[in-house]
Write an enzyme that holds these catalytic residues in place. Structure first.
Site, mmCIF file in Angstrom:
data_model
loop_
_atom_site.group_PDB
_atom_site.id
_atom_site.type_symbol
_atom_site.label_atom_id
_atom_site.label_comp_id
_atom_site.label_asym_id
_atom_site.label_seq_id
_atom_site.Cartn_x
_atom_site.Cartn_y
_atom_site.Cartn_z
ATOM 1 N N GLY A 64 0.690 -1.472 0.016
ATOM 2 C CA GLY A 64 -0.083 0.250 0.074
ATOM 3 C C GLY A 64 0.696 1.061 0.253
ATOM 4 O O GLY A 64 0.349 2.371 -0.078
ATOM 5 N N HIS A 65 2.076 1.314 0.041
ATOM 6 C CA HIS A 65 2.860 2.618 0.062
ATOM 7 C C HIS A 65 3.990 2.250 -0.739
ATOM 8 O O HIS A 65 5.120 1.887 -0.564
ATOM 9 C CB HIS A 65 3.637 2.348 1.449
ATOM 10 C CG HIS A 65 4.070 3.764 1.892
ATOM 11 N ND1 HIS A 65 5.235 4.224 1.747
ATOM 12 C CD2 HIS A 65 3.676 4.772 2.674
ATOM 13 C CE1 HIS A 65 5.550 5.526 2.292
ATOM 14 N NE2 HIS A 65 4.425 5.836 2.637
ATOM 15 N N PHE A 66 3.867 2.557 -2.250
ATOM 16 C CA PHE A 66 2.659 2.828 -2.620
ATOM 17 C C PHE A 66 2.555 2.096 -4.003
ATOM 18 O O PHE A 66 3.597 1.545 -4.551
ATOM 19 C CB PHE A 66 2.751 4.309 -3.519
ATOM 20 C CG PHE A 66 3.054 5.304 -2.321
ATOM 21 C CD1 PHE A 66 1.912 5.892 -1.656
ATOM 22 C CD2 PHE A 66 4.290 5.650 -2.108
ATOM 23 C CE1 PHE A 66 2.091 6.812 -0.610
ATOM 24 C CE2 PHE A 66 4.442 6.813 -0.972
ATOM 25 C CZ PHE A 66 3.197 7.315 -0.379
#
Length: 161
Positions: A64-66
């Protein structure tokens, strides 16, 4: 395993210790996925050391990052600094029973460039102060010798009962 380095032509050689992953795990309560240091090298008592983190693409924070542009979160870089300092604090206590190390403070944190999968992150930690069961360190995170982040961190050891 120990490593010997010379401090200069007139200085006596200095023996610097290292801690492999098994020793790191014996010093810290952290486990995957929050363990942010793979080994600690160049340990000079609790005065200084270098923690090593091999940054890999399969770490969960990169999902999720990123997406499509994986960047290691800065807070995890600072956590790695604190864990590295925690290892030398525990090793410096030289007691048989393990202790708990708590992260107390973060000051003057700065981030210089992104850390990405494939990087080998080095946490260069230097002790600033020690009072009873508390330690303060200045940390510099580097990749290939380039400064990527820096901060001052504080830790406290609480004895297990």
């Amino acid at each position: 395993m120990n490593e010997t380095t010379s401090l200069g032509t007139n200085a006596a050689p200095k023996v610097l210790a290292s801690a492999d992953i098994q020793k790191v795990l014996s010093c810290l309560p952290h486990r995957y996925p929050i363990l942010m240091v793979d080994r600690v090298e160049q340990i000079d008592g609790d005065l200084s050391c270098v923690g090593i983190k091999n940054v890999t693409a399969n770490e969960p924070h990169f999902l999720g990052h990123f997406p499509g542009n994986p960047v290691m979160p800065g807070v995890l870089i600072i956590e790695g600094m604190a864990q590295t300092a925690g290892v030398v604090c525990v090793l410096g206590k030289s007691q048989e029973k393990p202790s708990l190390v708590y992260f107390m403070t973060i000051d003057e944190a700065k981030f210089r460039r992104p850390v990405v999968p494939g990087d080998v992150l080095e946490y260069h930690m230097t002790r600033l102060n020690r009072r009873r069961n508390m330690w303060w360190y200045r940390g510099e995170a580097k990749v290939r010798g380039e400064l990527v982040a820096e901060a001052k961190v504080g830790a406290m050891i609480v004895e297990n009962s």
